[in-house]
Motif scaffolding. Structure first.
Motif, PDB file in Angstrom:
ATOM      1  N   LYS B  13      55.387  68.780  32.898  1.00  0.00           N
ATOM      2  CA  LYS B  13      56.597  68.559  32.112  1.00  0.00           C
ATOM      3  C   LYS B  13      56.644  67.092  31.687  1.00  0.00           C
ATOM      4  O   LYS B  13      55.910  66.254  32.227  1.00  0.00           O
ATOM      5  CB  LYS B  13      57.842  68.901  32.937  1.00  0.00           C
ATOM      6  CG  LYS B  13      57.992  70.372  33.261  1.00  0.00           C
ATOM      7  CD  LYS B  13      58.487  71.139  32.065  1.00  0.00           C
ATOM      8  CE  LYS B  13      58.866  72.562  32.413  1.00  0.00           C
ATOM      9  NZ  LYS B  13      59.402  73.297  31.242  1.00  0.00           N
ATOM     10  N   GLN B  17      62.975  66.558  30.776  1.00  0.00           N
ATOM     11  CA  GLN B  17      63.019  68.011  30.697  1.00  0.00           C
ATOM     12  C   GLN B  17      63.598  68.614  31.962  1.00  0.00           C
ATOM     13  O   GLN B  17      63.856  67.931  32.959  1.00  0.00           O
ATOM     14  CB  GLN B  17      61.608  68.558  30.454  1.00  0.00           C
ATOM     15  CG  GLN B  17      61.107  68.375  29.033  1.00  0.00           C
ATOM     16  CD  GLN B  17      59.814  69.125  28.780  1.00  0.00           C
ATOM     17  OE1 GLN B  17      58.874  69.057  29.596  1.00  0.00           O
ATOM     18  NE2 GLN B  17      59.735  69.830  27.668  1.00  0.00           N
ATOM     19  N   HIS B  18      63.749  69.931  31.898  1.00  0.00           N
ATOM     20  CA  HIS B  18      64.284  70.709  33.007  1.00  0.00           C
ATOM     21  C   HIS B  18      63.180  71.624  33.515  1.00  0.00           C
ATOM     22  O   HIS B  18      62.323  72.061  32.752  1.00  0.00           O
ATOM     23  CB  HIS B  18      65.472  71.530  32.502  1.00  0.00           C
ATOM     24  CG  HIS B  18      65.848  72.679  33.385  1.00  0.00           C
ATOM     25  ND1 HIS B  18      66.754  72.560  34.394  1.00  0.00           N
ATOM     26  CD2 HIS B  18      65.414  73.968  33.405  1.00  0.00           C
ATOM     27  CE1 HIS B  18      66.883  73.733  35.004  1.00  0.00           C
ATOM     28  NE2 HIS B  18      66.092  74.606  34.424  1.00  0.00           N
ATOM     29  N   ASN B  79      66.886  69.011  36.894  1.00  0.00           N
ATOM     30  CA  ASN B  79      67.257  68.558  35.552  1.00  0.00           C
ATOM     31  C   ASN B  79      66.819  67.115  35.330  1.00  0.00           C
ATOM     32  O   ASN B  79      66.576  66.366  36.281  1.00  0.00           O
ATOM     33  CB  ASN B  79      68.782  68.637  35.380  1.00  0.00           C
ATOM     34  CG  ASN B  79      69.289  70.058  35.369  1.00  0.00           C
ATOM     35  OD1 ASN B  79      68.626  70.950  34.844  1.00  0.00           O
ATOM     36  ND2 ASN B  79      70.438  70.271  35.966  1.00  0.00           N
TER      37      ASN B  79
END
Lengths: 111, 114
Positions: B13, B17-18, B79
């Motif tokens: 990621k 981002q989550h 998160n």
């Protein structure tokens, strides 16, 4: 932060020798557990010792607990190359709902 | 009998981002715990869930959340990812809430945040 501190950080021995790892912790505990981890994968539970126990055996493993010194030791007898792994102690603190791991000892057993 | 399973195995990621990580406990196990393991360190306790309720929480920011479903599987959500969230995320299941019971660990999800 981690409660348990393991000593030594790394240990290299020959097959057939004994390996001893030590764990110190800071607060009162319900129990102390030892885990093995191979190459950064999931952990495998080895043995649990309760706060009112002083020594416990499981196969080639012997664990001692000294609550007055807030310390524990793990002895692996007659080590094998397959024992090569990282070993962690973990404590369940008194009146907590957490399992806190130490920093680990990396054991290398040479054939 | 299947052990603890986690998905995905690896994940990359970018910052901000989550991410959602998933864990399926051993059949019959009602407790699921989550741990973060940074390279070279021991696992750090994040959460424990038992019977779908949070029973224990480690010292992690509110960006970390989790839940347990009626079938006792669990999700860990993070998160606003930071570089420091890069780690191996481990899930463990056990029969009961307390830690007297053996914890069975899954293989982990390795998260890399770029």
């Amino acid at each position: 932060s981690q409660q348990g501190e393991e000593d030594p950080q790394a240990l290299s021995i020959q097959e057939g020798e004994n390996a001893t790892m030590n764990c110190s912790y800071k607060t009162s505990i319900n129990n102390l557990q030892w885990y093995r981890q191979n190459s950064g994968r999931g952990l495998v539970h080895l043995i649990l010792i309760r706060s009112n126990e002083r020594e416990k055996h499981s196969g080639r493993l012997r664990v001692t607990l000294d609550t007055s010194k807030k310390s524990s030791s793990l002895l692996i007898t007659a080590s094998r190359a397959a024992d090569t792994a990282s070993y962690f102690c973990a404590t369940e603190g008194y009146n907590t709902d957490k399992l806190i791991f130490g920093t680990g000892t990396r054991l290398q057993v040479f054939p | 009998d299947a052990g603890v399973t986690q998905s995905p195995t690896h994940l990359i990621k970018t910052r901000g981002q989550h991410v959602t990580l998933r864990c399926s406990p051993i059949s019959g196990h009602k407790s699921v715990s989550w741990y973060q393991q940074v390279l070279g360190q021991g696992p750090q306790f994040i959460f424990q869930y038992y019977e779908k309720e949070e029973r224990g929480r480690g010292n992690f920011p509110d960006r970390f959340s989790a839940r347990q479903f009626p079938n006792y599987s669990s999700e860990l959500n993070v998160n606003a990812l930071l570089l420091g969230d890069s780690a191996l995320y481990l899930c463990a299941s056990s029969l009961a809430q307390n830690f007297y019971n053996e914890q069975f660990f899954g293989p982990g999800t390795r998260l890399t945040v770029l």
